[in-house]
Design a protein around this motif. Structure first.
Motif, PDB file in Angstrom:
ATOM      1  N   ARG A 196      -3.842   3.217 -12.096  1.00 55.52           N
ATOM      2  CA  ARG A 196      -4.965   2.779 -12.916  1.00 55.52           C
ATOM      3  C   ARG A 196      -4.957   1.248 -13.060  1.00 55.52           C
ATOM      4  O   ARG A 196      -6.002   0.590 -12.959  1.00 55.52           O
ATOM      5  N   GLN A 197      -3.780   0.679 -13.276  1.00 53.73           N
ATOM      6  CA  GLN A 197      -3.667  -0.779 -13.411  1.00 53.73           C
ATOM      7  C   GLN A 197      -4.085  -1.480 -12.109  1.00 53.73           C
ATOM      8  O   GLN A 197      -4.751  -2.524 -12.137  1.00 53.73           O
ATOM      9  N   THR A 198      -3.721  -0.892 -10.978  1.00 53.02           N
ATOM     10  CA  THR A 198      -4.116  -1.447  -9.685  1.00 53.02           C
ATOM     11  C   THR A 198      -5.629  -1.386  -9.524  1.00 53.02           C
ATOM     12  O   THR A 198      -6.268  -2.355  -9.077  1.00 53.02           O
ATOM     13  N   ASN A 199      -6.212  -0.254  -9.891  1.00 45.69           N
ATOM     14  CA  ASN A 199      -7.662  -0.090  -9.739  1.00 45.69           C
ATOM     15  C   ASN A 199      -8.451  -0.954 -10.720  1.00 45.69           C
ATOM     16  O   ASN A 199      -9.643  -1.210 -10.508  1.00 45.69           O
ATOM     17  N   MET A 200      -7.785  -1.438 -11.781  1.00 44.53           N
ATOM     18  CA  MET A 200      -8.417  -2.397 -12.688  1.00 44.53           C
ATOM     19  C   MET A 200      -8.290  -3.834 -12.181  1.00 44.53           C
ATOM     20  O   MET A 200      -8.918  -4.746 -12.715  1.00 44.53           O
ATOM     21  N   GLY A 201      -7.442  -4.027 -11.168  1.00 42.19           N
ATOM     22  CA  GLY A 201      -7.215  -5.368 -10.644  1.00 42.19           C
ATOM     23  C   GLY A 201      -6.128  -6.119 -11.389  1.00 42.19           C
ATOM     24  O   GLY A 201      -5.924  -7.313 -11.147  1.00 42.19           O
ATOM     25  N   LYS A 202      -5.402  -5.425 -12.271  1.00 45.22           N
ATOM     26  CA  LYS A 202      -4.400  -6.107 -13.098  1.00 45.22           C
ATOM     27  C   LYS A 202      -3.084  -6.328 -12.367  1.00 45.22           C
ATOM     28  O   LYS A 202      -2.336  -7.250 -12.708  1.00 45.22           O
ATOM     29  N   ILE A 203      -2.767  -5.475 -11.402  1.00 43.51           N
ATOM     30  CA  ILE A 203      -1.560  -5.666 -10.595  1.00 43.51           C
ATOM     31  C   ILE A 203      -1.953  -5.530  -9.127  1.00 43.51           C
ATOM     32  O   ILE A 203      -2.954  -4.894  -8.789  1.00 43.51           O
ATOM     33  N   THR A 204      -1.176  -6.160  -8.249  1.00 45.23           N
ATOM     34  CA  THR A 204      -1.486  -6.143  -6.815  1.00 45.23           C
ATOM     35  C   THR A 204      -0.234  -5.753  -6.031  1.00 45.23           C
ATOM     36  O   THR A 204       0.434  -6.619  -5.444  1.00 45.23           O
ATOM     37  N   PRO A 205       0.100  -4.477  -6.015  1.00 46.56           N
ATOM     38  CA  PRO A 205       1.291  -4.032  -5.277  1.00 46.56           C
ATOM     39  C   PRO A 205       1.128  -4.225  -3.771  1.00 46.56           C
ATOM     40  O   PRO A 205       0.004  -4.252  -3.249  1.00 46.56           O
ATOM     41  N   SER A 206       2.254  -4.344  -3.074  1.00 43.15           N
ATOM     42  CA  SER A 206       2.233  -4.475  -1.620  1.00 43.15           C
ATOM     43  C   SER A 206       1.777  -3.161  -0.983  1.00 43.15           C
ATOM     44  O   SER A 206       1.709  -2.113  -1.650  1.00 43.15           O
ATOM     45  N   ASN A 207       1.487  -3.200   0.305  1.00 45.28           N
ATOM     46  CA  ASN A 207       1.058  -1.984   1.004  1.00 45.28           C
ATOM     47  C   ASN A 207       2.099  -0.885   0.903  1.00 45.28           C
ATOM     48  O   ASN A 207       1.775   0.292   0.682  1.00 45.28           O
ATOM     49  N   GLU A 208       3.373  -1.244   1.067  1.00 46.79           N
ATOM     50  CA  GLU A 208       4.432  -0.236   0.996  1.00 46.79           C
ATOM     51  C   GLU A 208       4.560   0.313  -0.429  1.00 46.79           C
ATOM     52  O   GLU A 208       4.771   1.521  -0.625  1.00 46.79           O
ATOM     53  N   GLU A 209       4.413  -0.546  -1.418  1.00 49.31           N
ATOM     54  CA  GLU A 209       4.443  -0.078  -2.809  1.00 49.31           C
ATOM     55  C   GLU A 209       3.270   0.861  -3.092  1.00 49.31           C
ATOM     56  O   GLU A 209       3.425   1.864  -3.799  1.00 49.31           O
ATOM     57  N   GLN A 210       2.108   0.561  -2.518  1.00 53.29           N
ATOM     58  CA  GLN A 210       0.960   1.436  -2.701  1.00 53.29           C
ATOM     59  C   GLN A 210       1.218   2.809  -2.080  1.00 53.29           C
ATOM     60  O   GLN A 210       0.858   3.839  -2.653  1.00 53.29           O
ATOM     61  N   ARG A 211       1.831   2.841  -0.905  1.00 55.29           N
ATOM     62  CA  ARG A 211       2.169   4.122  -0.269  1.00 55.29           C
ATOM     63  C   ARG A 211       3.084   4.941  -1.170  1.00 55.29           C
ATOM     64  O   ARG A 211       2.874   6.142  -1.360  1.00 55.29           O
ATOM     65  N   GLU A 212       4.095   4.295  -1.717  1.00 55.85           N
ATOM     66  CA  GLU A 212       5.044   5.002  -2.575  1.00 55.85           C
ATOM     67  C   GLU A 212       4.370   5.512  -3.853  1.00 55.85           C
ATOM     68  O   GLU A 212       4.653   6.609  -4.331  1.00 55.85           O
ATOM     69  N   MET A 213       3.475   4.710  -4.409  1.00 58.36           N
ATOM     70  CA  MET A 213       2.775   5.109  -5.628  1.00 58.36           C
ATOM     71  C   MET A 213       1.933   6.362  -5.414  1.00 58.36           C
ATOM     72  O   MET A 213       1.762   7.182  -6.311  1.00 58.36           O
ATOM     73  N   GLU A 214       1.415   6.520  -4.200  1.00 59.37           N
ATOM     74  CA  GLU A 214       0.504   7.631  -3.929  1.00 59.37           C
ATOM     75  C   GLU A 214       1.190   8.886  -3.398  1.00 59.37           C
ATOM     76  O   GLU A 214       0.542   9.923  -3.245  1.00 59.37           O
ATOM     77  N   ILE A 215       2.470   8.802  -3.074  1.00 58.14           N
ATOM     78  CA  ILE A 215       3.150   9.971  -2.513  1.00 58.14           C
ATOM     79  C   ILE A 215       3.046  11.148  -3.488  1.00 58.14           C
ATOM     80  O   ILE A 215       3.258  11.014  -4.688  1.00 58.14           O
ATOM     81  N   GLY A 216       2.733  12.315  -2.940  1.00 55.43           N
ATOM     82  CA  GLY A 216       2.617  13.518  -3.760  1.00 55.43           C
ATOM     83  C   GLY A 216       1.188  14.009  -3.820  1.00 55.43           C
ATOM     84  O   GLY A 216       0.262  13.363  -3.331  1.00 55.43           O
TER      85      GLY A 216
END
Length: 383
Positions: A354-374
């Motif tokens: 949610r924080q990423t989709n608000m633009g408040k944080i900008t995780p790396s591509n690999e961090e984004q992959r890990e966040m979405e696993i599951g």
């Protein structure tokens, strides 16, 4: 050195998706740890899967041979592909010639998008559904007269760019039906890459840190010859800003409010008690005013049984009012209890998403992959 002439073969996520869409039988040996397997696995109407962790097979695969069917294709699966290649090689050594491994493992399975044509539009053009089969996310592209709009865009934006280019369409709009909590939206990034307009419901945008166009009633968006009519379906309940779209007077893009076999959950922003009344009003009143002949196209699916012919996830609204349990809970107290108690666990890293989709944080591509696993967990299912 092995004298076995059988070569180790990899099966891509795209090839596996086509097998599931075609209801082809497949036996899966998943060698991840038991917790990961129980949390999230590959499913399909003709998929049979067992879980034997990799470390139990280091000394040999004899124990698994007797559990495998004798005349069925076998796919070995792990997180990133390395362990599955090792186990598949051992099975080939034991004279199993019908074995392959999943290329890229569950990470590639999580990110694969398969475009499926839903139908043609009245004034020319088409609507496509992009099935993210490993995670149950669904995106849409409306193409008309050389222009395209993408709804609930996923972060794998190059897939949409390439598909639009293949269909000689310029991306003019990207839209999110709500602020997502289970996956990272690619809508804003794709709009920046293509010069398109990015639309988001304003009631979900209180905390966003970027500019956007307000997706709200009376905001008619035209794509080529096709009007996407954003009215009269402001449809809160999953989030306070959730907004459904009617395309071509035929298709109802319901976001995470209504699914084929379930309904949306109201708790992912921590406001279940506040939003449950909105959810009931949307499903039992606002949607009731729409044509029963609208084809519902949700933003997610939860079970492989929701996949229809060719992989489509779609159903007539009138049929859902007869068959979907979430649209048939007449008692208000029972409805409140159903959508606020005994819910599935919340999506992995949903607060960070949610924080990423608000633009408040900008995780790396690999961090984004890990966040979405599951799996996605946006629905209230009938248990």
């Amino acid at each position: 050195m092995s004298t076995n002439p059988v070569q180790l073969r990899g099966m891509t996520a795209a090839e596996l998706t086509k097998k599931i869409f075609a209801n082809e039988p497949l036996f899966i040996l998943d060698v991840r740890n038991e917790k990961d397997f129980n949390d999230w696995k590959i499913e399909g109407n003709q998929i049979q899967a067992i879980n034997i962790p990799y470390f139990e097979l280091l000394d040999g695969v004899d124990s698994v041979l007797e559990k495998m069917p004798g005349n069925q294709e076998v796919l070995v699966v792990c997180s990133k592909e390395g362990s599955s290649k090792f186990v598949a090689e051992q099975l080939i050594e034991q004279k199993r010639s019908d074995v392959s491994y999943l290329v890229g493992g569950m990470k590639s399975w999580s990110e694969h998008l398969e475009p499926v044509k839903i139908g043609d539009l009245k004034d020319g053009g088409s609507i496509y559904q992009f099935v993210r089969i490993g995670k149950g996310c669904l995106s849409y592209m409306v193409i008309s007269d050389g222009e395209a709009a993408i709804i609930d865009t996923l972060r794998m934006t190059e897939v949409f760019e390439n598909f639009a280019k293949e269909n000689n369409a310029v991306i003019k709009h990207t839209l999110d039906t709500h602020l997502h909590a289970d996956h990272i939206s690619g809508g804003r990034r794709l709009a920046e890459l293509t010069g398109a307009s990015y639309w988001l419901p304003p009631k979900d945008a209180d905390e966003v840190v970027f500019d956007y166009h307000k997706l709200e009633e009376n905001a008619d968006i035209t794509v080529g010859n096709t009007k996407i009519n954003i009215q009269p379906v402001y449809s809160p309940g999953h989030t306070i800003g959730s907004t459904s779209l009617i395309v071509d007077d035929k298709y109802l893009l319901s976001g995470d409010i209504l699914f084929i076999q379930s309904i949306g959950r109201p708790d992912l922003a921590g406001k279940a008690e506040d939003w449950v009344g909105d959810l009931r009003n949307t499903l039992y009143s606002r949607y009731k005013q729409l044509s029963e002949d609208l084809i519902v196209l949700p933003a997610h699916f939860g079970k492989s049984t929701e996949l229809g012919g060719g992989g489509k996830v779609a159903a007539r609204l009138g049929d859902l009012y007869r068959e979907n349990f979430g649209l048939n809970i007449q008692d208000d107290t029972e409805f409140r209890k159903t959508v606020t108690e005994n819910l599935p666990s919340q999506p992995n890293a949903y607060q960070e998403i949610r924080q990423t989709n608000m633009g408040k944080i900008t995780p790396s591509n690999e961090e984004q992959r890990e966040m979405e696993i599951g799996p996605n967990r946006c629905a209230v299912h009938d248990n």
